[in-house]
Structures are given as C-alpha cells and as structure tokens.
Design an enzyme around this catalytic site. Structure first.
Site, PDB file in Angstrom:
ATOM      1  N   TYR A  24       0.830  -1.200   0.000  1.00 50.35           N
ATOM      2  CA  TYR A  24       0.000   0.000   0.000  1.00 50.35           C
ATOM      3  C   TYR A  24       0.867   1.252   0.000  1.00 50.35           C
ATOM      4  CZ  TYR A  24      -3.769  -3.068   1.729  1.00 50.35           C
ATOM      5  OH  TYR A  24      -4.690  -4.060   1.888  1.00 50.35           O
ATOM      6  N   GLU A  41     -19.950   0.428  21.830  1.00 55.03           N
ATOM      7  CA  GLU A  41     -21.120   0.465  20.950  1.00 55.03           C
ATOM      8  C   GLU A  41     -21.884   1.779  21.032  1.00 55.03           C
ATOM      9  OE1 GLU A  41     -22.235  -4.192  20.315  1.00 55.03           O
ATOM     10  OE2 GLU A  41     -23.206  -3.174  21.994  1.00 55.03           O
TER      11      GLU A  41
END
Length: 397
Positions: free
Chosen positions: A310, A380
């Site tokens: 990358y 969450e």
C-alpha cells in the site's frame, strides 16, 4: 420560502437524536457482523447481509459484486447533479482467536473482527438510513462502498482498477476508522500523509532436516531464522537515522512438525513501514541482501518475496480543511484535533486518495487494547455518533 439548508448548523443534533432512536438496530448489525467474521475476499455472508439491509432502505440502488464478488455499493440520489460523495467501510476480519469474552464473540475459530470493520459497516448502514430520510436536503449523490479485503489484500486497489471513481461520478472520498488510544469521542485527521506506505515480505530458509539429537548432521533453519530476525532489527536500529521512521516487524514464523526433528525449512512473514519512498527502496535492498547473506553464512539458502503493498494515504488539503471545520460544529472545538504526525499503520484507502480528493479520519474510542489485539472492542455507544457524523458530512460538504 426559507431554504431548509440555511439551518444546516442544527442538523448535527437532529441527526444524532435520530441515529440514537434506532441505535439498537445499528448495534444489532454490528453484533451480527462481529459474530460471523470472514477473511479477505471471503466476505460472502457479510456481503449478503449488507445487501439485505441496504435494499430495505428506500431510495438506495444496490450493486453487488462491483469489481470484486463480495463488494457492495449503494447509491442514493443518483439523479442529483454534481459529483458524488463516497463513504467507505471495510468488511474483512483478521486471522485471530478472539479473547474479548463478549456474548456475541466470533463463532468462527481463528477469525475475529479485531480492527473494528464490523463497527465501520454498521455505522455506515446507519448513515445510509439517516440520509435516505433526508433526500430533500441532499445536493449531490452519495455512494456507500462496503469494501472487501482491506487487511493486506488491497480490496481498494481492485475497486479503483475496476473504475469505481469514474463509474459513479465520485468527486470526494471519506473514510472513518475507530481508533483506540485516542480520547473517547474525539475526531482526528490531518492534511497530507496520514498513514505510511506498507509492504510485506516472505522469507523461506532452506536447511537440511535431521534428528534433534544430532544437529551436526543437518542445517537448522530455525536457529538461522533467529539470526535473520536479529539482522533485520539491526537494519532499522543501526543503519537508519533515528529521526527517520521505519519499522520492520516479523509477525509470523512457521517451521517444523515435531519437537524432536530439526525441519528442512523455516518461513517468516513480515512487514516494512515508512513514509519515505527512497528509504523504502534502500531498506528493501538491504533486507533482501541481509537475509541471503546471513543464511549463506550458516550454510543455508534463502528466498525472499517482497511485495510493495500500500502507498501512504494522503489527505487532500482543502477537503481536510472543510472536514475539520465541520467537525468543530458537530463534535465541538475541544473534540476536534489535527493529528500531529502520520501513523505507521498501512491502509488501502490510499488507492482512493490517489484517484480523487480524499479524507481519512480517526474517531477515538479510548480503548485499552489496540487494533489487531484479541481483546479489541469498539464501544457500541459510539456507533450512532459515527452514523450521524458521516451523514452530516454527506449533507454539508
């Protein structure tokens, strides 16, 4: 009549409130993805579920298999004028045994969402819900890209080579990554490079097998592998200016099948990270030469496969300026930060940044465990925040 867009400063709280109202859905999606993780280019169950959820959102056209069989693209407002805004979530998991103890831990032995891609997908689906209910405020199309194979396999490269930017008229690309160790609920980004170039290598050492009680009758590739490891660390600590950033890490070693047999071969897999392409050129040459020379010194041979994986992610200056300004309105001035230096992490989001103006952002989770750790988890209660923020960007940029 007053243009509704004149009230854009009020959109943030409204988006947050609405995202919170269906936050249980976003959390449920995340838990599904987390329970059934899949490796790069194998995201079949994941992709099917993403397609199912996207297809249930009115106004979104869903394209499955663009460029890669497991890729999913959703398009909202495709008849609107102007260039599209692309929002990207990665889909693949890691080859790792989970140790979180969560009630929704991975059901697949040896595979875990230890980089937050489950949370990325769920929060982007939440953003799609928010934007679909605000079609009257959209000025440009929005393209939701659920991308396979971020973890070292270059899914973004495959999508850009398939022409995703031109096919959907994409004018800007945004990527959000939950990031541990950064303060909870804060946004970080920076203009210019934000991640390093990321390469991978494989070393195969050829020895000669023998009984462990008679090491002189063979050539021990495991002992030689230890010398190779030390030589690679010598390269970074003694041949590179300490002010220049470069990392060589070996993350996987494989050799032998029995405790009392010296095997014939040993394998090492690792990665090289830096920001300087010239330094990479020099270190690749030194790595390849050092491995061969060390093995020769101990009467063995070696093969080195070096893959330039990358390039660095480079954030567009003007787009990043806009993102930071909008973040100050959405998160607040105290919660918006310019990252002082780029990360040595690798990200295939770089392939989008080579094609058009892009911005890669980090949303701090304050988590104790880092990325790729078997106990890594995403709080969450941040999922609906990420959904609202991505929707806010698509509406206001």
């Amino acid at each position: 009549m007053k243009d509704q867009r004149e009230d854009w400063l009020t959109w943030g709280p409204h988006l947050l409130a609405e995202a919170e109202s269906f936050g249980e859905d976003i959390i449920a999606w995340r838990r599904e993805f987390h329970q059934f993780p899949e490796l790069a280019y194998e995201e079949n169950v994941t992709a099917s579920r993403v397609v199912q959820i996207l297809s249930s959102i009115e106004g979104i056209r869903v394209i499955q298999g663009f460029g890669v069989p497991t890729a999913v693209v959703g398009v909202l407002g495709e008849n609107l004028p102007g260039g599209a805004t692309m929002l990207r979530a990665d889909m693949d998991a890691l080859a790792l045994d989970e140790e979180t103890g969560l009630s929704f831990s991975s059901c697949i032995p040896g595979i875990m969402h230890a980089c937050g891609h489950d949370a990325h997908m769920a929060s982007l689906l939440g953003a799609a819900e928010l934007l679909a209910s605000r079609m009257d405020l959209l000025r440009n199309p929005v393209v939701f890209v659920f991308q396979p194979a971020e973890e070292g396999k270059g899914g973004a490269r495959a999508l850009t080579e398939a022409g995703i930017i031109g096919k959907f008229g994409i004018e800007r690309v945004l990527g959000l990554h939950f990031w541990p160790k950064l303060p909870y609920g804060t946004l970080f980004t920076r203009p210019g490079p934000i991640t390093a170039l990321s390469d991978r290598f494989h070393v195969e050492i050829q020895g000669a097998a023998c009984h462990a009680a008679s090491p002189h009758m063979g050539v021990d590739p495991i002992a030689i592998a230890a010398h190779v490891l030390l030589a690679l660390q010598h390269l970074t600590s003694r041949e590179v200016d300490p002010l220049d950033s470069v990392v060589i890490s070996v993350g996987q070693i494989e050799a032998g099948d029995a405790y009392n047999v010296i095997p014939e071969r040993a394998h090492l897999w690792g990665t090289l990270r830096t920001f300087d392409p010239a330094l990479r050129d020099r270190m690749q040459k030194r790595l390849e030469g050092a491995v061969v020379d060390v093995c020769r010194a101990f009467l063995s041979t070696a093969g080195v496969e070096y893959v330039r994986n990358y390039p660095p992610v480079s954030n567009d200056g003007e787009l990043t300026r806009q993102v930071l300004e909008l973040s100050r309105h959405f998160f607040g001035v105290e919660e918006t930060h310019v990252l002082d230096r780029p990360l040595l992490a690798g990200e295939d989001f770089s392939f989008y940044s080579l094609e058009c103006p892009s911005n890669f952002m980090l949303l701090g989770t304050g988590a104790e465990y880092g990325l790729h750790h078997p106990k890594y988890d995403v709080p969450e209660e941040l999922l609906h925040l990420a959904s609202a923020w991505q929707a806010f960007l698509a509406l206001t940029l």
